[in-house]
Every structure is written in structure tokens, then in C-alpha cells.
Design a protein around this motif. Sequence first.
Motif, PDB file in Angstrom:
ATOM      1  N   LYS A  26     -43.990 -36.832  -7.576  1.00  0.00           N
ATOM      2  CA  LYS A  26     -43.834 -36.937  -6.135  1.00  0.00           C
ATOM      3  C   LYS A  26     -43.561 -35.579  -5.503  1.00  0.00           C
ATOM      4  N   LEU A  27     -42.946 -34.677  -6.261  1.00  0.00           N
ATOM      5  CA  LEU A  27     -42.696 -33.315  -5.816  1.00  0.00           C
ATOM      6  C   LEU A  27     -42.663 -32.445  -7.061  1.00  0.00           C
ATOM      7  N   SER A  28     -43.707 -31.666  -7.260  1.00  0.00           N
ATOM      8  CA  SER A  28     -43.788 -30.921  -8.518  1.00  0.00           C
ATOM      9  C   SER A  28     -44.465 -29.576  -8.326  1.00  0.00           C
ATOM     10  N   ILE A  42     -48.183 -26.380  -5.527  1.00  0.00           N
ATOM     11  CA  ILE A  42     -47.154 -27.405  -5.414  1.00  0.00           C
ATOM     12  C   ILE A  42     -47.793 -28.716  -4.980  1.00  0.00           C
ATOM     13  N   GLY A  43     -47.313 -29.786  -5.561  1.00  0.00           N
ATOM     14  CA  GLY A  43     -47.810 -31.104  -5.206  1.00  0.00           C
ATOM     15  C   GLY A  43     -46.683 -31.943  -4.630  1.00  0.00           C
ATOM     16  N   MET A  44     -46.973 -32.666  -3.549  1.00  0.00           N
ATOM     17  CA  MET A  44     -45.923 -33.457  -2.935  1.00  0.00           C
ATOM     18  C   MET A  44     -46.510 -34.683  -2.254  1.00  0.00           C
ATOM     19  N   SER A  45     -45.860 -35.802  -2.473  1.00  0.00           N
ATOM     20  CA  SER A  45     -46.131 -37.015  -1.722  1.00  0.00           C
ATOM     21  C   SER A  45     -45.030 -37.101  -0.667  1.00  0.00           C
ATOM     22  N   GLY A  46     -45.313 -36.629   0.539  1.00  0.00           N
ATOM     23  CA  GLY A  46     -44.315 -36.528   1.593  1.00  0.00           C
ATOM     24  C   GLY A  46     -43.588 -37.830   1.878  1.00  0.00           C
ATOM     25  N   ARG A  47     -44.312 -38.920   1.916  1.00  0.00           N
ATOM     26  CA  ARG A  47     -43.690 -40.214   2.200  1.00  0.00           C
ATOM     27  C   ARG A  47     -42.675 -40.575   1.122  1.00  0.00           C
ATOM     28  N   ASP A  48     -43.031 -40.368  -0.150  1.00  0.00           N
ATOM     29  CA  ASP A  48     -42.115 -40.692  -1.241  1.00  0.00           C
ATOM     30  C   ASP A  48     -40.896 -39.777  -1.246  1.00  0.00           C
ATOM     31  N   VAL A  49     -41.095 -38.497  -0.943  1.00  0.00           N
ATOM     32  CA  VAL A  49     -39.972 -37.561  -0.886  1.00  0.00           C
ATOM     33  C   VAL A  49     -39.036 -37.959   0.255  1.00  0.00           C
ATOM     34  N   TYR A  50     -39.572 -38.325   1.404  1.00  0.00           N
ATOM     35  CA  TYR A  50     -38.770 -38.766   2.538  1.00  0.00           C
ATOM     36  C   TYR A  50     -37.928 -39.991   2.151  1.00  0.00           C
ATOM     37  N   LYS A  51     -38.579 -40.979   1.548  1.00  0.00           N
ATOM     38  CA  LYS A  51     -37.861 -42.197   1.138  1.00  0.00           C
ATOM     39  C   LYS A  51     -36.754 -41.865   0.144  1.00  0.00           C
ATOM     40  N   PHE A  52     -37.067 -41.011  -0.823  1.00  0.00           N
ATOM     41  CA  PHE A  52     -36.091 -40.608  -1.833  1.00  0.00           C
ATOM     42  C   PHE A  52     -34.894 -39.914  -1.181  1.00  0.00           C
ATOM     43  N   ALA A  53     -35.167 -38.904  -0.369  1.00  0.00           N
ATOM     44  CA  ALA A  53     -34.089 -38.112   0.223  1.00  0.00           C
ATOM     45  C   ALA A  53     -33.218 -38.949   1.150  1.00  0.00           C
ATOM     46  N   THR A  54     -33.829 -39.798   1.952  1.00  0.00           N
ATOM     47  CA  THR A  54     -33.045 -40.576   2.909  1.00  0.00           C
ATOM     48  C   THR A  54     -32.300 -41.731   2.245  1.00  0.00           C
ATOM     49  N   GLN A  67     -32.769 -27.598   4.175  1.00  0.00           N
ATOM     50  CA  GLN A  67     -33.537 -27.505   5.416  1.00  0.00           C
ATOM     51  C   GLN A  67     -35.026 -27.746   5.154  1.00  0.00           C
ATOM     52  N   ALA A  68     -35.344 -28.962   4.719  1.00  0.00           N
ATOM     53  CA  ALA A  68     -36.723 -29.273   4.351  1.00  0.00           C
ATOM     54  C   ALA A  68     -37.508 -29.878   5.506  1.00  0.00           C
ATOM     55  N   ASN A  69     -36.849 -30.745   6.277  1.00  0.00           N
ATOM     56  CA  ASN A  69     -37.589 -31.566   7.227  1.00  0.00           C
ATOM     57  C   ASN A  69     -36.577 -32.127   8.227  1.00  0.00           C
ATOM     58  N   ILE A  70     -36.814 -31.926   9.502  1.00  0.00           N
ATOM     59  CA  ILE A  70     -35.863 -32.369  10.523  1.00  0.00           C
ATOM     60  C   ILE A  70     -35.708 -33.884  10.514  1.00  0.00           C
ATOM     61  N   ARG A  71     -36.765 -34.609  10.224  1.00  0.00           N
ATOM     62  CA  ARG A  71     -36.683 -36.080  10.182  1.00  0.00           C
ATOM     63  C   ARG A  71     -35.745 -36.548   9.075  1.00  0.00           C
ATOM     64  N   ILE A  72     -35.787 -35.876   7.931  1.00  0.00           N
ATOM     65  CA  ILE A  72     -34.862 -36.226   6.844  1.00  0.00           C
ATOM     66  C   ILE A  72     -33.429 -35.993   7.302  1.00  0.00           C
ATOM     67  N   MET A  73     -33.162 -34.852   7.931  1.00  0.00           N
ATOM     68  CA  MET A  73     -31.806 -34.546   8.385  1.00  0.00           C
ATOM     69  C   MET A  73     -31.334 -35.552   9.429  1.00  0.00           C
ATOM     70  N   ALA A  83     -37.494 -30.186  -6.009  1.00  0.00           N
ATOM     71  CA  ALA A  83     -38.542 -30.405  -7.006  1.00  0.00           C
ATOM     72  C   ALA A  83     -38.063 -31.275  -8.159  1.00  0.00           C
ATOM     73  N   GLY A  84     -38.943 -32.139  -8.590  1.00  0.00           N
ATOM     74  CA  GLY A  84     -38.598 -33.069  -9.651  1.00  0.00           C
ATOM     75  C   GLY A  84     -37.744 -34.211  -9.146  1.00  0.00           C
ATOM     76  N   LEU A  85     -37.543 -34.231  -7.825  1.00  0.00           N
ATOM     77  CA  LEU A  85     -36.677 -35.216  -7.173  1.00  0.00           C
ATOM     78  C   LEU A  85     -35.272 -35.185  -7.768  1.00  0.00           C
ATOM     79  N   SER A  86     -34.692 -33.997  -7.711  1.00  0.00           N
ATOM     80  CA  SER A  86     -33.309 -33.797  -8.126  1.00  0.00           C
ATOM     81  C   SER A  86     -32.461 -33.694  -6.872  1.00  0.00           C
ATOM     82  N   TRP A  87     -31.150 -33.910  -6.997  1.00  0.00           N
ATOM     83  CA  TRP A  87     -30.282 -33.870  -5.844  1.00  0.00           C
ATOM     84  C   TRP A  87     -28.860 -33.631  -6.287  1.00  0.00           C
TER      85      TRP A  87
END
Length: 140
Positions: free
Chosen positions: A3-5, A30-42, A70-76, A131-135
Motif C-alpha cells: 500500500k506504501l512501498s 515509490i508505490g502508494m495506494s492513497g485510499r488505503d494509506v488514508y484509511k490506515f492513518a485515520t 505532514q503527509a496530507n491535510i485531510r489525514i490531519m 512506508a510499509g504502513l508503520s506508525w
Amino acid sequence: ADKLSLPYSGKALPLADGKHTVTTGAYAGIGMSGRDVYKFATREVPRVLEEALANAGLTVDDVDHLLLHQANIRIMETVAQRLGIDFSQVITNLDEHGNTSAGSIPIALAGAVADGTVKKGDIIACSGFGAGLSWGAVIL
């Protein structure tokens, strides 16, 4: 992790001593599925921040500032909303610097300290993700 690699492809080359190797190669784009990253982060960032606050003996009501990668204002916006934190408490410099990757939190914090937004004794809930969907999270 797809999803983010940032894939790396390389090969090990033996050194003359026969004991050690070096790797040569390159990163692909870099590869990213924006929708999946948004769902993951939020989903995960509010959870890990609430856990960090609980471990510090604090609640969301104790937080003076929210500082996120500071990746995306919508996520914040969504994370702040899910935590019940007013967006005026969110430290952001995305409009000035964009996504500065691993430097985004310290750059935003330095700016907020320099301009007087953050003062001694303020409680700052911070979370990074990437990256790697870590947090992770920390309470300052």
C-alpha cells in the motif's frame, strides 16, 4: 506493505577478503495506494495517540497541540476530528513545506517553537506514519 512501498532491488558482491560483501542496486519508484494509506492513518493514528496518552496518564483534554506527519491535510483533519481536537490546535506547515518525509515532524515542531505557537510546558501529542504502513506516537 504494497500500500506504501519503496522497492529496492540489488545483489550482493563479495569483497576480495572473501568474508564480506557489498550490495549494489537501486530503488524503484515509490508505490502508494492513497485510499488505503488514508484509511490506515485515520484508523491507527488516533488509536496509537489515545494509547500513548493513556500510558502518560493523560487524556485528549490535556493536549495543547497535535503534531502529525505532514503527509496530507485531510489525514490531519480527520485524525483531529476523531480525537475531538479542534483543528486550531494542529501544528501544520504542509502549505509551506509540503511532505518532507521523515523530517516533517521535527521541522513543523521547530517552526511552531520559533513562532511562539508552542510554549514551555505545552503538551504535544505526536504521531508519525509511513512506508510499509508503520506508525508510532509520543507525548511531549
